[in-house]
Enzyme design. Sequence first.
Site, PDB file in Angstrom:
ATOM      1  N   ASP A 349     -11.783  -4.034  -0.092  1.00  0.00           N
ATOM      2  CA  ASP A 349     -10.353  -4.135  -0.333  1.00  0.00           C
ATOM      3  C   ASP A 349      -9.749  -2.727  -0.369  1.00  0.00           C
ATOM      4  O   ASP A 349     -10.475  -1.724  -0.373  1.00  0.00           O
ATOM      5  CB  ASP A 349     -10.122  -4.844  -1.675  1.00  0.00           C
ATOM      6  CG  ASP A 349      -8.699  -5.321  -1.869  1.00  0.00           C
ATOM      7  OD1 ASP A 349      -8.036  -5.647  -0.871  1.00  0.00           O
ATOM      8  OD2 ASP A 349      -8.251  -5.385  -3.027  1.00  0.00           O
ATOM      9  N   GLU A 352      -6.894   0.447   3.545  1.00  0.00           N
ATOM     10  CA  GLU A 352      -5.973   0.894   4.600  1.00  0.00           C
ATOM     11  C   GLU A 352      -6.104   2.395   4.923  1.00  0.00           C
ATOM     12  O   GLU A 352      -5.858   2.734   6.079  1.00  0.00           O
ATOM     13  CB  GLU A 352      -4.529   0.557   4.203  1.00  0.00           C
ATOM     14  CG  GLU A 352      -4.216  -0.919   4.201  1.00  0.00           C
ATOM     15  CD  GLU A 352      -4.841  -1.654   3.022  1.00  0.00           C
ATOM     16  OE1 GLU A 352      -5.237  -2.814   3.174  1.00  0.00           O
ATOM     17  OE2 GLU A 352      -4.971  -1.030   1.936  1.00  0.00           O
ATOM     18  N   ASP A 429      -1.886 -10.020   0.462  1.00  0.00           N
ATOM     19  CA  ASP A 429      -1.231 -10.447  -0.776  1.00  0.00           C
ATOM     20  C   ASP A 429       0.025 -11.255  -0.485  1.00  0.00           C
ATOM     21  O   ASP A 429       1.157 -10.775  -0.621  1.00  0.00           O
ATOM     22  CB  ASP A 429      -0.886  -9.230  -1.633  1.00  0.00           C
ATOM     23  CG  ASP A 429      -2.134  -8.504  -2.119  1.00  0.00           C
ATOM     24  OD1 ASP A 429      -3.219  -9.104  -2.081  1.00  0.00           O
ATOM     25  OD2 ASP A 429      -2.020  -7.337  -2.545  1.00  0.00           O
TER      26      ASP A 429
END
Length: 703
Positions: A349, A352, A429
């Site tokens: 997670d 990015e 999300d």
Amino acid sequence: MPFLRALFLVLAVLPLAARPRPLPLKAAGLAAPGVALFVPQGLDPAALPPSPALVAQPAFQAPLPHAWRLRPAFSQDGDRTTARFRLPADVDLYGTGEVTGPLRRNGTRIELWNTDNYGYGKAGGRRLYQSHPWVLGLRRDGTAFGLLFDSSWKADLDCRDGVAFTCRGPAFPVLVIERASPAAVLRTLGDLTGRMDLPPRWALGYQQSRYSYAPGARVREIAAAFRARRIPCDVLWLDIDYMDGYRIFTFDPKGFPDPAGLNAELHAQGFRTVWMIDPGVKAEAGFAVRRSGDALDAWVKDASGAPCVGEVWPGDCVFPDFTRPEVRAWWAGLYGPFLAQGADGIWNDMNEPAVFGTPDGTLPEDSRHGGGGGLPPGPHLRYHNLYGTLMARATREGMLAARPGLRPFLLTRAGFLGSQRYAATWTGDNTSTERDLRQAIPMTLNLGLSGQPFNGPDLGGYAGDATGELWARWCAFGAFFPFARGHAAKNANAKEPWAFGPEVERTCRIALQRRYRLLPYLYTCFREAAETGLPVLRPLFLADPADPALRQEARAFLLGPDLLVVPAWAADAPRPRGRWLPLSLVEGDLDDPLQARLYLREGAILPLGPVVETTAQAPEGATTLAVAPDAAGHAEGRLYHDAGEGFAYRAGDYRLVTYRASRVDGTLQVREARVEGRRPAPPQPWTLLELRAGADLRSAPPR
């Protein structure tokens, strides 16, 4: 008058000065049959830049046919390079990766810059966690093409007037695929960018997550509730609160003092566990991961040459430079001791990478990556979109090294075109809203149309409070997504299937029992995706590309080639041509108004299993063959099975059966027309269920 003439000349010259300058084409030809390669000036066709999206560097194999229709026009404007395609107005566009908005991408523009985008609120949802410089085009006659822009630099993908890809970087190659159908284009995309490996069968089960189930006692409570309520579930997820101060590869000594013991308990109940690992390494001198990374000088650097430091969950962090092979090898080596505690899967997670408190929520564009192994050194502007993919690659390599006999299951939030080679993904999300319930389907479909079959949304919505009705409706059709996981944010209400009372719990139980009955078919669809690159979840137009009525349908969808899923709120959705016969899978599924309606294609055979609570309980093969004969009494279907784990299937330890049905003297008969692989037939016999038009399935649902 002289003043007016001068003003006129200035106004006439200014637009010319602002126009991008054309970039001539240096070379063009076929890189494979039906795949054209276009190389603009500024690139050497014999030494193209390395392409992390492609499995092999493209090269010219034959001249470009004179009649080739789609050719890009290249241009440059300062540090920006553009490739533009003019298209007829009746061409429909799809793909473009992980995106909000409609299934049909005409009239849209997105930014390719992987972004931590909570609730899809940043930039109007035009940039999310992944970047796919790819467009699938569908012509009126059903023929199709694909446009692949081979650049990882920060970019825009504009589908408002034809297709234009503009990156903040140097010239790049473009690949154009021409095929007779969109399915054929997707198979070729799989040839170019690679295909996912067959996942472990347990990863196809339902999965339950929250930020966070902590401490360990709470995880045990959730597991016990699933089993006591007889709700199917295979996987429980552990978010960052299992860690010691959010330090990766550690466990909270109070909340999770014995992770190996916890995993063993859950395994005994038929659960698998997936644990989160983020890229940010706490910048703490005494932290073991920081020390071992320092020994390699493993970090992304700032413009001055010092390690980039940014705030994430543990506080100040440094970030591994995954462009360097030695850093990926170091990172892979961290997983051995961690997986030895009994974790079954890994969740990458925040990759990015997300950084708190910065203007764009990530590292500065001028941060430096060292490269190696074919990747040149370069700025974050070039490697940002690849960061999550390179992290997933290193993680997967670590999982394989630690447990070479097991298929890895890895989920990544950030990715790039081709990341399906390393990990599954989800759509980030989302929110507990009607908007995100409805757009979950086109988002999942367009990811599948961009080469990533193993994906899905957070069922029920991650952010915000869900109502019982919303959760029930979402689960009723979301149970058929390739990746089916319920998830909730820390400050959101409980979103387990039983959290909203007995009526919602019943709807969720029925929906998940239907998924588990479909496991033999679903596993066969995953095998097809791994072999061909075709998506598991498919838009209706893939069944009939020439039917204009299907081009914008983003509510109903196909699961594999034969099963039509119509959410309860989309009863008026069009269907592909031919007859589609209603299908009941478990008792009560036709009486619950929230359940999606299922239809089997005429001429298909659907393999089904029994109702089970975990994939471990599911027998190999099928216990029921649901047959929908065509008007001539014929039907065909396939069933794939193997051990469900490990890699023996690569050496032939599998069984792929093609069933054919025909009506003989008024009796429907099914035979094994073809068997591939050397795995023996399962011992249990299957029963036959014939679907008939107009039959009331509630009177005799298959068991």
